[in-house]
Design a protein around this motif. Structure first.
Motif, PDB file in Angstrom:
ATOM      1  N   GLY A  68       0.790  -1.225   0.000  1.00 43.00           N
ATOM      2  CA  GLY A  68       0.000   0.000   0.000  1.00 43.00           C
ATOM      3  C   GLY A  68       0.814   1.261   0.000  1.00 43.00           C
ATOM      4  O   GLY A  68       1.909   1.317  -0.534  1.00 43.00           O
ATOM      5  N   ASP A  69       0.261   2.292   0.607  1.00 43.09           N
ATOM      6  CA  ASP A  69       0.861   3.622   0.582  1.00 43.09           C
ATOM      7  C   ASP A  69       2.049   3.697   1.531  1.00 43.09           C
ATOM      8  O   ASP A  69       1.917   4.035   2.692  1.00 43.09           O
ATOM      9  CB  ASP A  69      -0.172   4.685   0.982  1.00 43.09           C
ATOM     10  N   SER A  70       3.203   3.402   1.013  1.00 42.51           N
ATOM     11  CA  SER A  70       4.413   3.493   1.824  1.00 42.51           C
ATOM     12  C   SER A  70       5.319   4.561   1.229  1.00 42.51           C
ATOM     13  O   SER A  70       4.847   5.458   0.545  1.00 42.51           O
ATOM     14  CB  SER A  70       5.102   2.128   1.889  1.00 42.51           C
ATOM     15  N   VAL A  71       6.586   4.451   1.423  1.00 44.34           N
ATOM     16  CA  VAL A  71       7.548   5.476   1.026  1.00 44.34           C
ATOM     17  C   VAL A  71       7.406   5.877  -0.441  1.00 44.34           C
ATOM     18  O   VAL A  71       7.449   7.045  -0.792  1.00 44.34           O
ATOM     19  CB  VAL A  71       8.989   4.980   1.297  1.00 44.34           C
ATOM     20  N   MET A  72       7.205   4.915  -1.319  1.00 43.29           N
ATOM     21  CA  MET A  72       7.201   5.197  -2.755  1.00 43.29           C
ATOM     22  C   MET A  72       5.804   5.185  -3.368  1.00 43.29           C
ATOM     23  O   MET A  72       5.661   5.182  -4.577  1.00 43.29           O
ATOM     24  CB  MET A  72       8.096   4.203  -3.470  1.00 43.29           C
ATOM     25  N   GLY A  73       4.762   5.135  -2.581  1.00 42.72           N
ATOM     26  CA  GLY A  73       3.406   5.239  -3.106  1.00 42.72           C
ATOM     27  C   GLY A  73       2.719   3.942  -3.447  1.00 42.72           C
ATOM     28  O   GLY A  73       1.584   3.950  -3.899  1.00 42.72           O
ATOM     29  N   GLY A  74       3.358   2.821  -3.272  1.00 37.59           N
ATOM     30  CA  GLY A  74       2.731   1.530  -3.551  1.00 37.59           C
ATOM     31  C   GLY A  74       2.738   1.170  -5.019  1.00 37.59           C
ATOM     32  O   GLY A  74       3.282   1.878  -5.856  1.00 37.59           O
ATOM     33  N   GLY A  75       2.140   0.032  -5.337  1.00 37.44           N
ATOM     34  CA  GLY A  75       2.018  -0.409  -6.713  1.00 37.44           C
ATOM     35  C   GLY A  75       3.181  -1.255  -7.190  1.00 37.44           C
ATOM     36  O   GLY A  75       4.113  -1.568  -6.444  1.00 37.44           O
ATOM     37  N   HIS A  76       3.107  -1.612  -8.463  1.00 34.45           N
ATOM     38  CA  HIS A  76       4.122  -2.489  -9.062  1.00 34.45           C
ATOM     39  C   HIS A  76       5.490  -1.804  -9.138  1.00 34.45           C
ATOM     40  O   HIS A  76       6.523  -2.446  -8.958  1.00 34.45           O
ATOM     41  CB  HIS A  76       3.668  -2.935 -10.450  1.00 34.45           C
ATOM     42  N   ALA A  77       5.496  -0.513  -9.405  1.00 28.31           N
ATOM     43  CA  ALA A  77       6.768   0.209  -9.501  1.00 28.31           C
ATOM     44  C   ALA A  77       7.521   0.176  -8.177  1.00 28.31           C
ATOM     45  O   ALA A  77       8.741   0.042  -8.152  1.00 28.31           O
ATOM     46  CB  ALA A  77       6.524   1.646  -9.932  1.00 28.31           C
ATOM     47  N   GLU A  78       6.779   0.284  -7.081  1.00 25.98           N
ATOM     48  CA  GLU A  78       7.451   0.232  -5.778  1.00 25.98           C
ATOM     49  C   GLU A  78       8.093  -1.123  -5.554  1.00 25.98           C
ATOM     50  O   GLU A  78       9.212  -1.208  -5.051  1.00 25.98           O
ATOM     51  CB  GLU A  78       6.480   0.530  -4.641  1.00 25.98           C
ATOM     52  N   GLU A  79       7.403  -2.177  -5.922  1.00 26.59           N
ATOM     53  CA  GLU A  79       7.964  -3.521  -5.769  1.00 26.59           C
ATOM     54  C   GLU A  79       9.277  -3.637  -6.526  1.00 26.59           C
ATOM     55  O   GLU A  79      10.223  -4.264  -6.052  1.00 26.59           O
ATOM     56  CB  GLU A  79       6.979  -4.567  -6.263  1.00 26.59           C
ATOM     57  N   MET A  80       9.334  -3.048  -7.699  1.00 28.93           N
ATOM     58  CA  MET A  80      10.543  -3.135  -8.520  1.00 28.93           C
ATOM     59  C   MET A  80      11.693  -2.312  -7.941  1.00 28.93           C
ATOM     60  O   MET A  80      12.840  -2.744  -7.974  1.00 28.93           O
ATOM     61  CB  MET A  80      10.240  -2.674  -9.938  1.00 28.93           C
ATOM     62  N   TRP A  81      11.409  -1.131  -7.419  1.00 30.83           N
ATOM     63  CA  TRP A  81      12.450  -0.225  -6.957  1.00 30.83           C
ATOM     64  C   TRP A  81      12.803  -0.378  -5.484  1.00 30.83           C
ATOM     65  O   TRP A  81      13.823   0.134  -5.037  1.00 30.83           O
ATOM     66  CB  TRP A  81      12.057   1.222  -7.252  1.00 30.83           C
ATOM     67  N   ARG A  82      11.991  -1.092  -4.728  1.00 35.85           N
ATOM     68  CA  ARG A  82      12.241  -1.234  -3.294  1.00 35.85           C
ATOM     69  C   ARG A  82      13.589  -1.895  -3.017  1.00 35.85           C
ATOM     70  O   ARG A  82      14.314  -1.478  -2.109  1.00 35.85           O
ATOM     71  CB  ARG A  82      11.125  -2.042  -2.643  1.00 35.85           C
ATOM     72  N   ASP A  83      13.952  -2.904  -3.792  1.00 37.91           N
ATOM     73  CA  ASP A  83      15.236  -3.580  -3.583  1.00 37.91           C
ATOM     74  C   ASP A  83      16.420  -2.631  -3.770  1.00 37.91           C
ATOM     75  O   ASP A  83      17.395  -2.690  -3.030  1.00 37.91           O
ATOM     76  CB  ASP A  83      15.375  -4.776  -4.525  1.00 37.91           C
ATOM     77  N   PHE A  84      16.323  -1.746  -4.762  1.00 40.52           N
ATOM     78  CA  PHE A  84      17.392  -0.764  -4.966  1.00 40.52           C
ATOM     79  C   PHE A  84      17.470   0.212  -3.794  1.00 40.52           C
ATOM     80  O   PHE A  84      18.560   0.577  -3.349  1.00 40.52           O
ATOM     81  CB  PHE A  84      17.168   0.019  -6.263  1.00 40.52           C
ATOM     82  N   TYR A  85      16.324   0.622  -3.289  1.00 35.24           N
ATOM     83  CA  TYR A  85      16.265   1.525  -2.140  1.00 35.24           C
ATOM     84  C   TYR A  85      16.907   0.861  -0.916  1.00 35.24           C
ATOM     85  O   TYR A  85      17.756   1.460  -0.251  1.00 35.24           O
ATOM     86  CB  TYR A  85      14.813   1.904  -1.851  1.00 35.24           C
ATOM     87  N   VAL A  86      16.514  -0.376  -0.650  1.00 37.21           N
ATOM     88  CA  VAL A  86      17.058  -1.107   0.497  1.00 37.21           C
ATOM     89  C   VAL A  86      18.571  -1.275   0.350  1.00 37.21           C
ATOM     90  O   VAL A  86      19.328  -1.106   1.314  1.00 37.21           O
ATOM     91  CB  VAL A  86      16.362  -2.482   0.652  1.00 37.21           C
ATOM     92  N   GLU A  87      19.037  -1.577  -0.849  1.00 40.45           N
ATOM     93  CA  GLU A  87      20.464  -1.759  -1.086  1.00 40.45           C
ATOM     94  C   GLU A  87      21.252  -0.489  -0.778  1.00 40.45           C
ATOM     95  O   GLU A  87      22.301  -0.536  -0.131  1.00 40.45           O
ATOM     96  CB  GLU A  87      20.685  -2.179  -2.537  1.00 40.45           C
ATOM     97  N   GLU A  88      20.750   0.651  -1.223  1.00 37.49           N
ATOM     98  CA  GLU A  88      21.443   1.911  -0.970  1.00 37.49           C
ATOM     99  C   GLU A  88      21.418   2.292   0.508  1.00 37.49           C
ATOM    100  O   GLU A  88      22.413   2.784   1.046  1.00 37.49           O
ATOM    101  CB  GLU A  88      20.838   3.035  -1.821  1.00 37.49           C
TER     102      GLU A  88
END
Length: 116
Positions: A68-88
């Protein structure tokens, strides 16, 4: 007919796990190379990289349950970019002291160098 593993037929969770295994194998090889080298800066950098990888795996699993509505707004795009965010984020943690894992690894590598 044998199935081939490609980026196209992996889900986001499977892709993250495959990327994590690959990075862990690369980091293990770097740790062995750092143990043989006599460069203290390389040893420290490798220890920090290993700690960042460890933290990334831990935090990645922590974020899997968030929807849902988390740091990046949710949705499929967040799922894709979350790993990069966590890595950084975990790279930053590791370079700023982390949880102490890099210090322990660095000491062990330096001891291995003295034994060789």
């Amino acid at each position: 007919m044998t199935a081939t593993l490609s980026m196209a037929n992996l889900g986001t969770a499977d892709l993250a796990m495959a990327r994590g295994r690959s990075a862990t194998a690369n980091t293990a090889a770097e740790i062995q190379a750092a143990a043989r080298a006599k460069d203290k800066q390389a040893v420290r950098a490798t220890a920090e990289k290993f700690e960042a990888q460890f933290l990334s795996q831990m935090m990645g699993h922590m974020f899997k349950g968030i929807t849902g509505d988390s740091v990046m707004g949710g949705g499929h795009a967040e799922e894709m970019w979350r790993d990069f965010y966590v890595e950084e984020v975990t790279k930053t943690f590791a370079t700023r002291g982390g949880i102490g894992l890099a210090d322990t690894i660095e000491k062990q590598l330096l001891q291995l160098q003295e034994a060789v």
